[in-house]
Design an enzyme around this catalytic site. Structure first.
Site, PDB file in Angstrom:
ATOM      1  N   GLY A   1       0.817  -1.205   0.000  1.00 57.77           N
ATOM      2  CA  GLY A   1       0.000   0.000   0.000  1.00 57.77           C
ATOM      3  C   GLY A   1       0.854   1.259   0.000  1.00 57.77           C
ATOM      4  O   GLY A   1       1.960   1.276  -0.540  1.00 57.77           O
ATOM      5  N   SER A   2       0.338   2.264   0.657  1.00 59.30           N
ATOM      6  CA  SER A   2       0.995   3.576   0.601  1.00 59.30           C
ATOM      7  C   SER A   2       2.328   3.622   1.334  1.00 59.30           C
ATOM      8  O   SER A   2       3.062   4.594   1.209  1.00 59.30           O
ATOM      9  CB  SER A   2       0.065   4.628   1.192  1.00 59.30           C
ATOM     10  OG  SER A   2      -1.141   4.646   0.469  1.00 59.30           O
ATOM     11  N   THR A   3       2.650   2.581   2.103  1.00 64.39           N
ATOM     12  CA  THR A   3       3.952   2.604   2.784  1.00 64.39           C
ATOM     13  C   THR A   3       5.086   2.629   1.771  1.00 64.39           C
ATOM     14  O   THR A   3       6.222   2.951   2.106  1.00 64.39           O
ATOM     15  CB  THR A   3       4.140   1.368   3.694  1.00 64.39           C
ATOM     16  OG1 THR A   3       4.014   0.184   2.899  1.00 64.39           O
ATOM     17  CG2 THR A   3       3.122   1.337   4.818  1.00 64.39           C
TER      18      THR A   3
END
Lengths: 373, 640
Positions: free
Chosen positions: B326-328
């Protein structure tokens, strides 16, 4: 024995045996012993083919030596014995000076090609020398002759005790004493010697090495040292006793195979044999030994001069003495002395020297007719 | 016959000799009689006695198993130790009746289950009959006592005192420490059988498996004499065993426990690394399991319970679990775009609630339906704008996305010294061609750049990413072994950390740009995690949240109706962070399975872990950690 002309090539078995001066009854008994040894050692060594092969080689060498010695006329032994005796004493001195120490005892002499124990030669030579000494003398021996015979024994024994090798010393004393005994040593002197010997026991005791004293103490009370010297005797008694009437069967003995019995293929091989073959096996072995000794005594009785009589009889009795001491020791009847079971134990010198002594016996027996004119 | 001569009387001598021969013959017979009497006495009269003694006589060569090395945490707390245990053994050769009958009779004293029995029979077939085969591995004190009283009835059965493995941390560290178990046929094929003579156990997972060779040690032997019932009478000879090495792990036992507890009742994984050397401070996979269960052979019931548990406790989520990051992943993509020079970090980009690709009607949505408006890179990271990164991804292209992802180790195993690590997927054109036999579509670039689609990573990989950023590209390979300790001498040999190949950027300021944005995620009032993580900070923390879509739902950073979504369809909550920013001491990756929002769920957990560790570094009292910024029910902390 049929008389065969020396010139004719042998065509029959008996002719062939006569040609090679082999005494068939003795030879058969000895070969039986030798073959039995191979089987017993195979089991006692934990199925080591190397050991069996080694022993077979020595058996072969010993039999060849026996036949060779049988060709030598008996009077050569009478004449040669003092010289070989002298040589063996020199060798014994040599061992003490530059011997090869094995197991903390100097017994071996390394001649480059072979390593051997000169004390083994003396086992054979001492009775022959005593017999030769009495050959031309009137028997029974007089006191100074007894002392002279005693000296013949004492010199090598003194050297061998220094090595130290109590077992061999004992056997040499036995061999010489048997010759003296057959020479007609008077009973009262025998009794006197036994008395003196008994009186001298404390003296002997204090001259024994620590381990020798230990062996005697252990013999008297095996339980005193169940892990050390007494362990051998305790375990060998268990081996013999557990054999029962019929034994556990060849290769089925547990004592030796579980390594309870040390030296199971040398001095204690009888325990393995008794465990695996039982009382009947022991009876069979004693019967073979008894037959060999009886045949030896027969040869002595049939022989025609003093040297031959004394030599044949004392060698035969010495052979029996070997067997008795070894079996007695393993059975816990006698203290532990390093005496192998004759013709069965693993060991080259012993096997070869025993067969050599039978070569002398065969020589005495097969040359008999030729001396008769 | 020869005649007499003057000196010798041949006739008389002959008669004398005959008499002596007869005397000798008599002596001979006496001696033979004596000997036979003795042999008869031994072999017949006392045969029974010696027969018994012979059977009692058993020399046993026993293997002396080496003592397995212990496993310690970095502060010396035991993670795996050896406890005394009693096992019941049968030497089939010494059993007087049948083994079956003995087992039946034993059952009255010591409970022997059908499973014990079948396992014993399988083992017995592979063991020589004069060797002991264990029938029951851990007897209770009561069973030991009961057997000792009745020992005489059971020839060939014996109790052997031994050591059994125990894991004091239990479920808290099960996935790191691992466990030992019975040696199986398969184990035997790849070990040195000589070293495992008499061994019953071997490392099966975790450190117990990866450092099996060091922990095991070398066996010795001992020759003992025993009686018929197998009891050792005395020892005749011994060559001592060589104990295995003890291991000191980088693991901080207290932090490990705190991290486990911080996950609360949720499933997930936490990996905390020391960015300065790559040492694993904590590695949690929740739920854990009781590793002690495996040591003496886990029962079918317990194993079925573990296997059928929908929360998969045996699964090591931290290094086997592959989740869309994801956005990590956005900081990595930002660094790649900066390094490639395709974007100006200060340039503001218009971010509506979605974008479409040319020639397509498909809406690639932002998590925030209303969009973020005009934002620069820093704001895009702080607020986790998807549209900004879609546009960044379109500029970068899948080849560079793959290249920079791979530079941070994505798609490759980290090489941690723990078994069964998974590599995750850092997709590329080649990857898709190889695995899907399809060309790469532009839309896939968009979802890859925000860590969705094909892309997966393990929590461990994300922790490595965090420490790479923390160390500005100079990180170390993650590892759990800190030092080896020789059991005999007590000498400790530290293990040198292994540097990862450094990530060199042409401009070092790119690191600061991205780190500053990650700080903003927590510090900036508009940062996604500010409300959940950024309150009352004692240390400057940099972090990035992520929410990994599980099903084909539109990804939402915050799911207001989380409870309405079926559990299995809820998105995974992720958070990576490190602190303190200028001198990083800890880098963390948190994954909460089906947890929902990364910032709201995973963020506070990361904060808890960081606080717990940094507080302990400051020498603050090691009290139970409490929820600080999170509106969570108070938890009962367990003593460490």
């Amino acid at each position: 024995m049929s008389s065969t002309s020396e010139q004719d090539a042998p065509t029959t078995l008996s002719g062939w045996l006569t040609y090679w001066r082999i005494d068939l009854p003795l030879a058969v008994a000895l070969v039986c012993c030798g073959l039995l040894s191979l089987f017993v050692l195979y089991s006692a060594s934990g199925r080591s083919e190397v050991i069996v092969f080694d022993q077979a080689i020595r058996l072969g060498i010993g039999l060849a030596g026996m036949i060779t010695l049988a060709q030598v006329p008996p009077h050569w032994y009478r004449l040669g014995a003092p010289w070989v005796y002298g040589l063996s004493v020199l060798l014994l001195i040599g061992v003490l000076v530059l011997g090869d120490a094995a197991m903390g005892a100097k017994r071996w002499l390394d001649l480059g090609v072979v390593r051997f124990q000169p004390s083994e030669i003396t086992k054979l030579v001492v009775p022959l020398t005593v017999a030769a000494y009495f050959h031309s003398r009137s028997l029974p021996p007089r006191l100074y002759e007894v002392l002279a015979a005693g000296l013949i024994m004492a010199i090598p024994v003194a050297l061998i005790v220094q090595q130290p090798d109590l077992g061999t010393a004992l056997l040499i004393v036995a061999g010489g004493s048997f010759a003296l005994f057959f020479a007609g040593l008077r009973w009262r002197i025998i009794l006197l010697l036994v008395a003196v010997g008994a009186a001298a026991l404390p003296l002997i005791w204090f001259n024994l090495h620590g381990y020798q004293q230990q062996r005697v103490m252990t013999f008297l009370n095996p339980a005193s040292d169940p892990l050390g010297a007494g362990y051998h005797i305790t375990q060998s008694k268990i081996a013999i006793g557990s054999g029962g009437l019929f034994g556990k069967g060849w290769l089925n003995g547990t004592q030796a195979h579980l390594d309870f019995l040390p030296e199971s293929d040398t001095d204690f091989v009888f325990a393995v044999y008794a465990e695996e073959t039982g009382l009947f096996g022991v009876l069979g072995l004693i019967a073979i030994y008894g037959f060999i000794v009886a045949r030896g005594l027969f040869i002595a009785l049939a022989s025609q001069d003093t040297f031959q009589r004394l030599a044949a009889a004392s060698l035969s009795l010495t052979f029996f003495f070997y067997a008795f001491v070894n079996m007695g020791m393993v059975a816990g009847l006698l203290p532990v002395v390093g005496v192998p079971l004759p013709l069965i134990s693993f060991g080259g010198t012993s096997m070869v020297m025993l067969l050599a002594s039978f070569g002398v016996l065969m020589s005495i027996h097969t040359h008999r007719k030729m001396l008769v004119t | 016959m020869s005649g007499d001569d003057a000196i010798k009387n041949h006739g008389a001598e002959r008669r004398l000799f005959l008499r002596r021969t007869i005397a000798a013959g008599v002596l001979l017979l006496v001696l033979i009689g004596l000997l036979l009497a003795r042999i008869y006495y031994l072999q017949v009269a006392k045969h029974g006695y010696y027969e018994t003694r012979s059977q009692d006589n058993r020399m046993r060569v026993e293997v002396v198993s080496p003592v397995r090395g212990l496993i310690y945490s970095r502060h010396g707390q035991l993670l795996a130790n050896n406890q005394p245990a009693y096992q019941l053994e049968i030497v089939p050769e010494q059993v007087t009746d049948s083994v079956e009958a003995t087992l039946d009779r034993l059952n009255a004293i010591v409970t022997i289950t059908a499973a014990d029995r079948s396992r014993f029979q399988a083992r017995m077939r592979q063991t020589p009959s004069f060797r002991g085969t264990p029938i029951k591995l851990s007897l209770t004190q009561r069973e030991v006592a009961r057997f000792e009283v009745n020992r005489e009835q059971f020839p060939g059965v014996d109790i052997r005192a031994g050591l059994t493995r125990h894991y004091p941390m239990g479920k808290y560290a099960a996935h790191v420490v691992g466990y030992v178990g019975g040696i199986t046929e398969r184990d035997l094929s790849d070990i040195d059988r000589k070293r495992y003579r008499g061994a019953s156990h071997i490392g099966k997972s975790g450190v117990e498996l990866s450092y099996e060779s060091a922990l095991h040690g070398n066996p010795g032997s001992r020759v003992i004499e025993t009686n018929a019932s197998g009891r050792a009478l005395r020892q005749l000879d011994e060559s001592p065993a060589e104990a295995g090495q003890s291991l000191v792990l980088t693991l901080d036992a207290r932090l490990q426990r705190a991290a486990y507890d911080a996950l609360g009742d949720k499933d997930g994984a936490i990996v905390a690394l020391d960015p300065e050397d790559g040492g694993v401070l904590a590695l949690v996979s929740k739920p854990g399991y009781d590793s002690d269960l495996f040591v003496d052979g886990i029962s079918h019931k317990n194993y079925a319970r573990l296997i059928n548990n929908p929360h998969k406790p045996l699964y090591n989520r931290a290094l086997q679990g592959q989740y869309p990051p994801g956005s990590t992943i956005k900081p990595v993509m930002a660094l790649g775009a900066l390094e490639s020079g395709l974007i100006d970090p200060d340039k503001r980009v218009w971010c509506p609630g979605y974008i479409t690709l040319p020639g397509s009607e498909h809406h690639y949505r932002d998590w925030k339906r209303s969009g973020h408006g005009w934002i620069n890179l820093t704001q895009a990271i702080e607020r986790s704008s998807d549209v900004y990164f879609y546009k960044l991804g379109m500029k970068l292209g899948i080849d560079d996305i793959h290249r920079y992802g791979a530079l941070f180790g994505l798609g490759h195993k980290t090489g941690i010294d723990l078994p069964r690590e998974n590599p995750g997927i850092m997709p590329s054109r080649e990857w898709k061609h190889g695995h899907r036999s399809q060309p790469w579509y532009p839309g896939e670039t968009l979802i890859t750049v925000i860590g969705q689609g094909y892309m997966t990573a393990t929590p461990l990989q994300l922790a490595v990413v965090a420490s790479q950023i923390a160390e500005r590209g100079h990180a170390y390979k993650p590892h759990v072994l800190k030092a080896r300790r020789d059991t005999q001498t007590g000498a400790t040999t530290p293990v040198a950390p292994e540097a990862l190949s450094p990530i060199q950027l042409t401009d070092q300021r790119h690191w600061e740009t991205v780190i500053n944005a990650m700080k903003g995620v927590i510090n900036d009032p508009r940062g996604t995690a500010h409300h959940y993580v950024g309150m009352n900070l004692k240390y400057p923390i940099a972090g990035k949240s992520g929410s990994a879509q599980v099903a084909g739902l539109p990804q939402n950073e915050v799911a207001p109706d989380l409870a309405s979504i079926p559990y299995k369809l809820r998105e995974h909550a992720l958070f990576i962070a490190f602190a303190p920013i200028e001198d990083p001491k800890i880098a963390v990756a948190v994954l909460v399975e089906h947890g929902g929002g990364g910032s709201s769920v995973a963020g506070p957990i990361a904060r808890d872990v960081i606080d717990s560790y940094l507080d302990s570094l400051q020498g603050e009292p090691r009290g139970p950690i409490t929820a600080k910024t999170r509106d969570a029910p108070p938890r009962v902390a367990e003593d460490s």
